[in-house]
Design an enzyme around this catalytic site. Structure first.
Site, PDB file in Angstrom:
ATOM      1  N   HIS A 119      -1.334   0.311   5.659  1.00  0.00           N
ATOM      2  CA  HIS A 119      -1.973   1.249   6.577  1.00  0.00           C
ATOM      3  C   HIS A 119      -1.130   2.487   6.884  1.00  0.00           C
ATOM      4  CE1 HIS A 119      -4.827  -2.078   8.336  1.00  0.00           C
ATOM      5  NE2 HIS A 119      -4.780  -2.074   7.008  1.00  0.00           N
ATOM      6  N   TYR A 131      -9.318 -10.691  10.358  1.00  0.00           N
ATOM      7  CA  TYR A 131      -9.310 -11.517   9.158  1.00  0.00           C
ATOM      8  C   TYR A 131      -9.211 -13.007   9.472  1.00  0.00           C
ATOM      9  CZ  TYR A 131      -8.693  -7.220   6.487  1.00  0.00           C
ATOM     10  OH  TYR A 131      -8.871  -5.974   5.927  1.00  0.00           O
ATOM     11  N   GLN A 160       0.814  -1.215   0.000  1.00  0.00           N
ATOM     12  CA  GLN A 160       0.000   0.000   0.000  1.00  0.00           C
ATOM     13  C   GLN A 160       0.851   1.271   0.000  1.00  0.00           C
ATOM     14  OE1 GLN A 160      -2.739  -0.250   3.307  1.00  0.00           O
ATOM     15  NE2 GLN A 160      -3.347  -2.337   2.778  1.00  0.00           N
TER      16      GLN A 160
END
Length: 391
Positions: free
Chosen positions: A167, A281, A100
């Protein structure tokens, strides 16, 4: 009387910063309308494809000019003008691209007409296998040859740098008075830093325009990194916007469920990882927001997720029926999620989903142009910059 978030800022907090009174060129939306034709009629929209980019993340309009800045997560900042091709802006920082991470947000300084300053966020490498987000500013030079950034200076960093590539958050929002900025900082998939006031991870931060803790912050008395903090308990905030009333909101990813839109009030704890409307998750349950009334609950949450990108509070004339609503760029929902804001118990704002506009692809970014049209960036390689106007 309920206070807005700006009660802690200066008395001029409800005055937008001026960019000068000289005659201005038409806004980017008008330029694009004249120079490009609609290529698709869909669900009430005339959709114009304007340009393509490699894994774009954010865009910003330049005041008084038809130009648009677009960041590509792989590290390039590009300048695009309607009718032309996107060109690379020189002088960008070295980014740690992967997962990310990479080049993130771009925002034009409130006094851009005078200073020429733009702000950027990115993921930078640290010692060993670590990295963290950084915020920098530089002068954008457009009138002397190829566009470039001059005197790029890092003014803030995530502390500490940690392993992993997720994140980062790192969205920028200038206060309405133009005298300070807010910055989202993700918890880097490490959970507990969001509740640790010894780090600036998992927080929304309030900073001066040169990156120092803003005066009057709720935890200023603690000193250190805590003096930067406006709110805590955030997971991965990828949207940060003020509404027309001067209230600050964030939009963030939950785990397996629990994406949320939050009204941000100074000093409040938004619960991550103590509570969520989703679960981990691996299936491990997380207590729901409703079990902890001492923590700030979201205005709206989603389960299943919409996987949000950025968002805007719409204020334009092209879609007048949407004024005051949150328009969310959705990765998972593959389009735009439209949310109305209503008054809930005790007068606290509550979000209500009104519509999902299916665009058939993951949407990373959304911005409102000066003419009220919506400009969106798709996610991924060879992604389109698209303009949405009324059909």
């Amino acid at each position: 009387m309920k206070k807005t978030i700006l009660s802690a800022l200066s008395p001029l907090a409800f005055l937008a910063a001026s960019c000068g009174s000289q005659a201005q060129p038409e806004p980017a939306g008008e330029q694009a309308k004249e120079q490009a034709g609609a290529v698709e009629q869909r669900d009430g929209f005339a959709i114009t494809d304007l340009a393509r980019f490699d894994s774009p993340w954010a865009l910003a309009f330049l005041p008084g000019r038809p130009d648009v800045l677009v960041t590509e997560r792989t590290g390039a900042l590009k300048l695009w003008r309607p009718g032309g091709k996107a060109v690379v802006v020189a002088g960008t920082p070295k980014v740690d691209a992967g997962g990310q991470g990479g080049l993130g947000d771009v925002a034009v300084a409130p006094d851009f007409a005078r200073s020429g300053l733009v702000y950027l966020t990115w993921a930078e490498a640290g010692p060993g296998d670590t990295r963290g987000a950084a915020l920098g500013r530089a002068r954008l030079v457009l009138d002397k040859g190829a566009p470039r950034l001059e005197n790029l200076t890092v003014i803030w960093r995530q502390v500490p740098k940690v392993s992993g590539r997720g994140h980062f958050g790192h969205r920028i929002a200038f206060a309405p008075d133009g005298q300070s900025l807010f910055l989202s900082s993700g918890e880097r998939q490490k959970f507990t830093p969001a509740q640790d006031m010894g780090t600036n991870l998992g927080k929304i931060l309030h900073l001066t325009l040169d990156g120092q803790p803003a005066p009057g912050n709720p935890f200023a008395a603690q000193g250190g990194l805590a003096a930067q903090v406006w709110t805590l308990g955030h997971r991965n905030p990828l949207g940060l916007q003020f509404d027309a009333q001067g209230r600050l909101w964030d939009l963030e990813h939950g785990p397996a469920g629990g994406d949320e839109l939050n009204l941000l009030e100074p000093g409040k704890n938004y619960g991550w990882p103590l509570v969520s409307d989703g679960d981990n998750y691996d299936g491990t349950p997380i207590p729901r927001n409703a079990t902890r009334p001492d923590l700030a609950a979201p205005a709206i949450s989603w389960n299943p997720v919409i996987a949000p990108g950025d968002f805007v509070f719409y204020s334009g004339k092209a879609f007048p029926q949407w004024r005051g609503q949150a328009l969310i760029a959705a990765l998972g929902a593959a389009g735009i999620v439209r949310v109305g804001i209503e008054s809930g118990p005790g007068g606290r704002p509550v979000g209500k989903e009104l519509e999902r506009i299916d665009l058939g692809t993951r949407i990373r970014e959304i911005r409102e142009a000066g003419d009220g049209t919506l400009w969106i960036l798709e996610d991924g390689e060879n992604a389109r910059l698209r303009r949405l106007a009324p059909r």
